[in-house]
Design a protein around this motif. Structure first.
Motif, PDB file in Angstrom:
ATOM      1  N   THR A  55      22.218 -76.964 -12.605  1.00 60.04           N
ATOM      2  CA  THR A  55      20.846 -77.995 -12.829  1.00 60.04           C
ATOM      3  C   THR A  55      21.312 -79.477 -14.074  1.00 60.04           C
ATOM      4  O   THR A  55      21.360 -80.117 -13.786  1.00 60.04           O
ATOM      5  N   GLN A  56      20.891 -78.225 -14.442  1.00 57.63           N
ATOM      6  CA  GLN A  56      20.406 -78.780 -16.026  1.00 57.63           C
ATOM      7  C   GLN A  56      21.963 -79.397 -16.453  1.00 57.63           C
ATOM      8  O   GLN A  56      21.684 -80.301 -17.287  1.00 57.63           O
ATOM      9  N   TYR A  57      22.583 -78.102 -16.730  1.00 55.70           N
ATOM     10  CA  TYR A  57      24.149 -79.095 -17.047  1.00 55.70           C
ATOM     11  C   TYR A  57      24.114 -80.499 -16.242  1.00 55.70           C
ATOM     12  O   TYR A  57      25.251 -81.333 -17.224  1.00 55.70           O
ATOM     13  N   ARG A  58      24.789 -80.191 -15.152  1.00 55.19           N
ATOM     14  CA  ARG A  58      24.522 -81.804 -13.958  1.00 55.19           C
ATOM     15  C   ARG A  58      24.112 -82.786 -14.582  1.00 55.19           C
ATOM     16  O   ARG A  58      24.661 -83.805 -15.435  1.00 55.19           O
ATOM     17  N   ALA A  59      22.295 -82.428 -15.110  1.00 55.20           N
ATOM     18  CA  ALA A  59      21.725 -83.236 -15.597  1.00 55.20           C
ATOM     19  C   ALA A  59      21.967 -84.204 -16.448  1.00 55.20           C
ATOM     20  O   ALA A  59      22.480 -84.960 -16.639  1.00 55.20           O
ATOM     21  N   LEU A  60      22.540 -83.394 -17.872  1.00 56.66           N
ATOM     22  CA  LEU A  60      23.079 -84.043 -18.715  1.00 56.66           C
ATOM     23  C   LEU A  60      24.369 -84.400 -19.223  1.00 56.66           C
ATOM     24  O   LEU A  60      24.611 -85.053 -19.953  1.00 56.66           O
ATOM     25  N   PHE A  61      25.191 -83.615 -17.968  1.00 58.82           N
ATOM     26  CA  PHE A  61      26.654 -85.246 -18.161  1.00 58.82           C
ATOM     27  C   PHE A  61      26.295 -86.332 -17.846  1.00 58.82           C
ATOM     28  O   PHE A  61      27.041 -87.041 -18.433  1.00 58.82           O
ATOM     29  N   GLN A 109      30.042 -83.589 -24.372  1.00 54.86           N
ATOM     30  CA  GLN A 109      31.270 -84.158 -24.917  1.00 54.86           C
ATOM     31  C   GLN A 109      31.698 -84.189 -23.957  1.00 54.86           C
ATOM     32  O   GLN A 109      32.571 -84.983 -23.599  1.00 54.86           O
ATOM     33  N   LEU A 110      31.940 -83.284 -22.699  1.00 51.32           N
ATOM     34  CA  LEU A 110      32.853 -84.346 -21.124  1.00 51.32           C
ATOM     35  C   LEU A 110      32.509 -84.862 -20.572  1.00 51.32           C
ATOM     36  O   LEU A 110      33.096 -85.986 -19.878  1.00 51.32           O
ATOM     37  N   GLY A 111      30.870 -85.635 -20.896  1.00 49.95           N
ATOM     38  CA  GLY A 111      30.268 -86.832 -20.014  1.00 49.95           C
ATOM     39  C   GLY A 111      30.993 -87.907 -21.662  1.00 49.95           C
ATOM     40  O   GLY A 111      30.966 -88.751 -19.851  1.00 49.95           O
ATOM     41  N   LEU A 112      31.157 -87.167 -22.350  1.00 53.16           N
ATOM     42  CA  LEU A 112      32.160 -88.981 -23.236  1.00 53.16           C
ATOM     43  C   LEU A 112      33.462 -88.832 -22.550  1.00 53.16           C
ATOM     44  O   LEU A 112      33.490 -89.963 -22.522  1.00 53.16           O
ATOM     45  N   LEU A 124      24.073 -74.217 -28.163  1.00 54.97           N
ATOM     46  CA  LEU A 124      25.267 -73.910 -28.170  1.00 54.97           C
ATOM     47  C   LEU A 124      26.322 -74.460 -27.060  1.00 54.97           C
ATOM     48  O   LEU A 124      27.804 -75.401 -27.707  1.00 54.97           O
ATOM     49  N   ILE A 125      26.201 -74.459 -26.164  1.00 49.55           N
ATOM     50  CA  ILE A 125      26.902 -75.235 -25.208  1.00 49.55           C
ATOM     51  C   ILE A 125      26.607 -76.538 -24.879  1.00 49.55           C
ATOM     52  O   ILE A 125      27.749 -77.182 -24.087  1.00 49.55           O
ATOM     53  N   SER A 126      25.325 -76.903 -24.148  1.00 47.29           N
ATOM     54  CA  SER A 126      24.780 -78.176 -24.329  1.00 47.29           C
ATOM     55  C   SER A 126      25.580 -78.914 -25.307  1.00 47.29           C
ATOM     56  O   SER A 126      26.413 -80.154 -24.311  1.00 47.29           O
ATOM     57  N   VAL A 160      32.285 -84.054 -10.611  1.00 43.97           N
ATOM     58  CA  VAL A 160      30.862 -83.278 -10.372  1.00 43.97           C
ATOM     59  C   VAL A 160      31.519 -82.556 -11.259  1.00 43.97           C
ATOM     60  O   VAL A 160      32.828 -82.024 -12.057  1.00 43.97           O
ATOM     61  N   ILE A 161      29.908 -82.054 -11.646  1.00 41.75           N
ATOM     62  CA  ILE A 161      30.183 -80.506 -12.946  1.00 41.75           C
ATOM     63  C   ILE A 161      29.816 -79.252 -11.681  1.00 41.75           C
ATOM     64  O   ILE A 161      29.215 -79.380 -10.678  1.00 41.75           O
TER      65      ILE A 161
END
Length: 315
Positions: A14-20, A109-112, A102-104, A273-274
């Motif tokens: 959920t956090q990574y989806r929001a970050l993306f 970068q996936l979003g970019l 280290l993952i965030s 989608v992530i």
């Protein structure tokens, strides 16, 4: 040490989806390609159809007769959605050791990348001279659409000096203005967007910023916040600098109008989608000791009306 459970991984996803999503939206603000593309949504459809592309009927005096009714265009232009995906692996040990910082950055970068990649696809359409809505190569010396005269949108330029580029811009605007619609009427459109190889970027900047008789070297083009394919504006024109163009002497001119008058098409079935496996006890995750985070979407791009573009060749 973090305890890696299904709930923990679900919360992390959920956090990574929001970050993306945050990074993707921010990156999209600086992208040029949405401004030159018609965007259409095709949810749940493998293919989008665009047989309306072309020209509407002429207005006519119906004071003493019945209006002539026309159907949709005669070209059956359709575009199949493609699947696009990028994935990163994360070692379970990194999560257990609370190395989430280290993952965030990689998720960011996936979003970019998701915001950038359609630009690369659009630029390759131009490079490979993909088909337009009439099923023929977008740039060609011979083409008739409906009742139009011949549409020759491969033109020979005079050279790549600043003065020659300035002269050719005027010439090509005149050529594009005479392209006729499906009913044989001059469309009167002018180039307002250029696509150039990196070798011609400075020459175009100078051509668009130098007045006649001005011998002072103009400043170099502005920097862009986005790496790769950039766009800048000068003298009412937009210039796309395409590093994928292999011929250093040829350039392209496009007319970019309203939402339905653009040279490129961006069709979306499924927005990005992530995804990730949130079961830490699956056989694969136990054996590999790694988790997968993937960015996935279904969309495609295409060229539209060849009357919206000109290729200028120089030897």
């Amino acid at each position: 040490m973090a305890v890696v459970t299904s709930d923990f991984l679900a919360g992390l996803l959920t956090q990574y989806r929001a970050l993306f999503e945050r990074e993707f939206r921010a990156a999209m603000q600086g992208q040029w390609w949405p401004n030159v593309s018609m965007r259409f949504e095709t949810p749940g459809q493998a293919t989008g159809s665009y047989n309306w592309l072309g020209t509407v009927p002429k207005l006519e005096d119906v004071s003493h007769k019945t209006v002539a009714i026309s159907g949709l265009g005669s070209f059956n232009f359709s575009l199949a959605n493609a699947e696009f995906q990028a994935a990163i692996e994360v070692e379970r040990m990194a999560i257990e050791r609370d190395k989430l910082g280290l993952i965030s950055p990689r998720v960011s970068q996936l979003g970019l990348e998701a915001a950038r990649y359609p630009a690369e696809q659009l630029c390759n359409l131009v490079l490979n001279n993909a088909n337009g809505f009439d099923g023929a190569a977008f740039f060609a010396n011979t083409r008739v659409i409906g009742e139009s005269a011949n549409i020759d949108n491969i033109q020979t330029g005079t050279g790549v000096t600043v003065a020659q580029i300035q002269a050719d811009i005027g010439t090509m605007n005149g050529v594009m203005q005479l392209y006729q619609d499906d009913k044989g009427r001059p469309e009167g459109r002018k180039i307002n967007t250029f696509m150039v190889p990196t070798a011609l970027e400075v020459a175009f900047w100078q051509a668009l910023n130098r007045t006649a008789g001005d011998n002072v070297v103009s400043p170099i083009p502005p920097q862009s916040i986005n790496a790769g394919i950039t766009m800048w504006a000068a003298s009412g024109y937009n210039v796309i600098v395409n590093p994928y163009l292999t011929d250093v002497n040829d350039w392209y001119g496009f007319f970019v109008g309203g939402p339905a008058e653009r040279p490129f098409l961006y069709q979306v079935e499924l927005p990005y989608v992530i995804e990730s496996d949130t079961n830490p006890n699956s056989r694969e995750n136990i054996i590999n000791r790694k988790f997968l985070y993937s960015c996935y979407g279904r969309w495609n791009v295409a060229l539209t009306d060849p009357r919206f573009g000109i290729k200028v060749t120089n030897t």
